[in-house]
Design an enzyme around this catalytic site. Sequence first.
Site, PDB file in Angstrom:
ATOM      1  N   LYS A  47       0.910  -1.383  -0.006  1.00 62.04           N
ATOM      2  CA  LYS A  47      -0.156   0.101  -0.075  1.00 62.04           C
ATOM      3  C   LYS A  47       0.599   1.260  -0.093  1.00 62.04           C
ATOM      4  CE  LYS A  47      -3.691  -2.407   2.339  1.00 62.04           C
ATOM      5  NZ  LYS A  47      -4.563  -3.044   3.441  1.00 62.04           N
ATOM      6  N   GLN A  91      -5.183  -2.041   9.738  1.00 59.45           N
ATOM      7  CA  GLN A  91      -4.651  -3.259   9.090  1.00 59.45           C
ATOM      8  C   GLN A  91      -5.222  -4.525   9.645  1.00 59.45           C
ATOM      9  OE1 GLN A  91      -2.954  -3.306   5.954  1.00 59.45           O
ATOM     10  NE2 GLN A  91      -3.695  -5.573   5.885  1.00 59.45           N
ATOM     11  N   ASP A 114     -11.675   1.630   4.064  1.00 51.73           N
ATOM     12  CA  ASP A 114     -11.776   0.165   3.606  1.00 51.73           C
ATOM     13  C   ASP A 114     -13.507  -0.143   3.861  1.00 51.73           C
ATOM     14  OD1 ASP A 114      -9.524  -0.970   3.431  1.00 51.73           O
ATOM     15  OD2 ASP A 114      -9.314  -1.691   5.700  1.00 51.73           O
TER      16      ASP A 114
END
Length: 275
Positions: A47, A91, A114
Amino acid sequence: MLLDGKALSNKIKDEIKSKTKNYLIKPTLAVIQIGNDEASNIYIRTKAKACEYVGINFIHTKFEEEALEQEIINKIIELNNDPYVNGILIQLPIPSKFNQYKLLNLINKDKDVDGLTNINMGMLFKGNNNLIPCTPNGIIKLLEEYNIDLKGKHAVVVGRSNLVGKPLSMLLLQKDATVTICHSKTEHLDYFTKQADILISAVGKKDLITKEMVKENAVVIDVGMNRVDGKLYGDVNYDEIKDIASYITPVPGGVGPMTVAMLLYNVLRNYEKNL
Ligand code: NAP
């Protein structure tokens, strides 16, 4: 025919890059990591590299597994309140001693790139989409790129996780597909998969989907990522199925790169909303 997620993700990244180069203040993505999960380290590096390529600032905050929950909460609040931060993600997975549900839901819904907060999931469920989880969104973008019409088609989704299977099923419904969701308790999985015009496997089991389970000319999307002896495989037996399917995603080079591209897309979308 191959559904080339790598090529489409490169195209999307170049579009984002061409926009950010005109911005004096760059968009910013903040990633919170808790613990030292090996796969997470790799995903975070991927990322960070993608952000660097497109011109998005990347802030990585790493907490030890021994960190106090309150420290992490304070960081989320700080990032929520920072006007220069356009996207925040935690994460996953995080160590089980932390309440993932609670921490995720502290993220401001408009920075939840997300798309995993209850609010954004609820909005997706109601068809009033705000930020959409990246993998399902990437799959829809890939189908759109190849002009694969979903209206009235039977889409069978194998896997019902909050990350992939459930949100993807909602997006397919929004596209007027008829959706069947299968999971580990589904009896006679092949009975359902064989009916699929669009078959999507998001399970995490190499060779789960074999040629006997796929209808001639089906579109096959492989979300699975299974590392065996250092090599990456999907859920679908690609070699067996590539000549039966009308379209198929490879692993690697299919859904994976689209997930990262959609993350960048979500960050830019939030940034531009506040211009
Ligand atoms: P997950 O949370 O473990 O969910 C797996 C799902 O598969 C569950 O719903 C489970 O059913 C179902 N399942 C397990 N065994 C099954 C079987 N034999 N038959 C039918 N269904 C079965 O995993 P996830 O986060 O959704 O990820 C799934 C896979 O996609 C993993 O390999 C992951 O690494 C990969 N992934 C890839 C990307 C990408 O960008 N390419 C992104 C995210 C995830 P139950 O609900 O009944 O347990």
